[in-house]
Design an enzyme around this catalytic site. Structure first.
Site, PDB file in Angstrom:
ATOM      1  N   ASN A  84      -0.113  -1.069  13.919  1.00 45.20           N
ATOM      2  CA  ASN A  84       0.176  -1.117  12.520  1.00 45.20           C
ATOM      3  C   ASN A  84       1.686  -2.454  12.219  1.00 45.20           C
ATOM      4  O   ASN A  84       1.554  -2.549  11.278  1.00 45.20           O
ATOM      5  CB  ASN A  84       1.359  -0.026  12.931  1.00 45.20           C
ATOM      6  CG  ASN A  84       1.926   0.304  11.618  1.00 45.20           C
ATOM      7  OD1 ASN A  84       1.263   0.596   9.945  1.00 45.20           O
ATOM      8  ND2 ASN A  84       2.930   0.649  11.987  1.00 45.20           N
ATOM      9  N   SER A 148      -5.203  -1.229   7.047  1.00 51.22           N
ATOM     10  CA  SER A 148      -5.281  -2.510   6.700  1.00 51.22           C
ATOM     11  C   SER A 148      -4.367  -2.411   5.036  1.00 51.22           C
ATOM     12  O   SER A 148      -3.145  -1.683   5.297  1.00 51.22           O
ATOM     13  CB  SER A 148      -6.735  -2.011   6.508  1.00 51.22           C
ATOM     14  OG  SER A 148      -7.309  -3.785   4.988  1.00 51.22           O
ATOM     15  N   TYR A 162      -0.609 -12.072   2.736  1.00 46.92           N
ATOM     16  CA  TYR A 162      -0.862 -11.371   3.567  1.00 46.92           C
ATOM     17  C   TYR A 162      -2.361 -10.369   2.988  1.00 46.92           C
ATOM     18  O   TYR A 162      -2.902 -10.075   3.891  1.00 46.92           O
ATOM     19  CB  TYR A 162      -0.177 -10.539   2.455  1.00 46.92           C
ATOM     20  CG  TYR A 162       0.550  -8.985   3.313  1.00 46.92           C
ATOM     21  CD1 TYR A 162       1.395  -8.854   4.722  1.00 46.92           C
ATOM     22  CD2 TYR A 162      -0.684  -7.475   2.718  1.00 46.92           C
ATOM     23  CE1 TYR A 162       0.582  -7.687   4.973  1.00 46.92           C
ATOM     24  CE2 TYR A 162      -0.407  -6.677   3.302  1.00 46.92           C
ATOM     25  CZ  TYR A 162       0.034  -5.811   4.555  1.00 46.92           C
ATOM     26  OH  TYR A 162       0.446  -5.762   4.834  1.00 46.92           O
ATOM     27  N   LYS A 166      -4.900  -9.563   5.903  1.00 44.61           N
ATOM     28  CA  LYS A 166      -5.932  -8.076   6.352  1.00 44.61           C
ATOM     29  C   LYS A 166      -6.772  -8.406   5.859  1.00 44.61           C
ATOM     30  O   LYS A 166      -7.850  -7.119   6.562  1.00 44.61           O
ATOM     31  CB  LYS A 166      -5.126  -6.793   5.039  1.00 44.61           C
ATOM     32  CG  LYS A 166      -3.841  -6.660   5.545  1.00 44.61           C
ATOM     33  CD  LYS A 166      -3.856  -6.213   6.847  1.00 44.61           C
ATOM     34  CE  LYS A 166      -1.682  -5.825   7.453  1.00 44.61           C
ATOM     35  NZ  LYS A 166      -1.888  -4.616   8.264  1.00 44.61           N
ATOM     36  N   THR A 195       7.531   2.008   1.222  1.00 43.48           N
ATOM     37  CA  THR A 195       8.720   1.250   2.822  1.00 43.48           C
ATOM     38  C   THR A 195       9.514   0.198   2.781  1.00 43.48           C
ATOM     39  O   THR A 195       9.452  -0.817   1.748  1.00 43.48           O
ATOM     40  CB  THR A 195       7.502   0.713   3.553  1.00 43.48           C
ATOM     41  OG1 THR A 195       6.880  -0.219   3.380  1.00 43.48           O
ATOM     42  CG2 THR A 195       6.014   2.007   4.159  1.00 43.48           C
TER      43      THR A 195
END
Length: 246
Positions: A84, A148, A162, A166, A195
């Site tokens: 994660n 993912s 990014y 992924k 987040t």
């Protein structure tokens, strides 16, 4: 009791998943770079009476990865590895023409290289696991979950570095599934969440987003049902919709 390693577990999705697994009786090895915040997450998980080992460090460090696996071995084995921990490569995100190459390397190092390194370190335990995992039917072989992103399959401006990392993680997971048919290997796109990572990526975006805990039932469904085919890529929203239809 089944044992899980969760990286990036001090907050966000990692912390929410750790709490949910602890509530189900899982023993946990939790990783994050910031020790005090990680220990707070571990205390929350320990409220459910399970064994929780907090190991602060950076997943890009091979010695730290070995320490995580050693901690799982000390708890009796390893049934689930959740990759994660993530790095953006630039904060806030920028267009590819502005993306520092060292930032791209950092994202690849955390999101792909470290994830593979941890899988390789953990493979002997994962291959031997399975009998104690709820829903496994007594089978052998543990599970690997790689967190993912929709940026892995969609072209969004500023998300190139990014997203590329992924996408690489998705492909790594697919090849691992082909090479290790005794394991369950799932790449899971959790969707948009509120987040710190997203806030760092797009600090000017104040749109309301779901809390990470809201997508945890999708991950739990994979663990409970272990759908066929055994491995693959899943989108959390689709898993949640299927749960509502039951």
């Amino acid at each position: 009791m089944p044992v899980a390693i969760i990286t990036g577990a001090s907050k966000g999705l990692g912390r929410a998943l750790a709490t949910a697994l602890a509530e189900r009786g899982w023993d946990l090895v939790l990783d994050a770079r910031t020790g005090p915040v990680l220990e707070d997450a571990a205390r929350e998980a320990r409220k459910y009476g399970t064994r929780v080992v907090a190991v602060a460090g950076d997943v890009t460090d091979a010695a730290h990865r070995a320490e995580l696996v050693a901690a799982a071995r000390g708890l009796g084995g390893l049934d689930l590895l959740v990759n994660n921990a993530s790095a953006l490569g630039a904060e806030p995100l920028v267009r590819l023409e502005e993306l520092p190459l060292e930032g791209l390397r950092a994202a690849l190092e955390t999101n792909v290289v470290a994830a593979l390194g941890l899988v390789r370190e953990a493979l002997p335990l994962l291959r031997a696991a399975g009998g104690g995992v709820p829903g496994d039917g007594g089978g052998r072989g543990g599970a690997v979950v790689s967190v993912s992103s929709d940026a892995a399959v969609e072209a969004y401006e500023t998300w190139g570095g990014y997203g590329a990392s992924k996408a690489a993680l998705d492909h790594l997971s697919a090849v691992l599934a082909a090479e290790e048919p005794g394991l369950r290997v799932w790449a899971v796109d959790p969707g948009d969440m509120r987040t710190d990572l997203y806030a760092a990526a797009v600090p000017d975006d104040d749109a309301r987003r779901p809390e990470p805990a809201s997508v945890v039932p999708a991950f739990l469904r994979l663990l409970d049902e272990r759908p066929r085919p055994a491995s693959g890529r899943y989108v959390a929203s689709a898993l949640l919709e299927r749960e509502e239809d039951r």
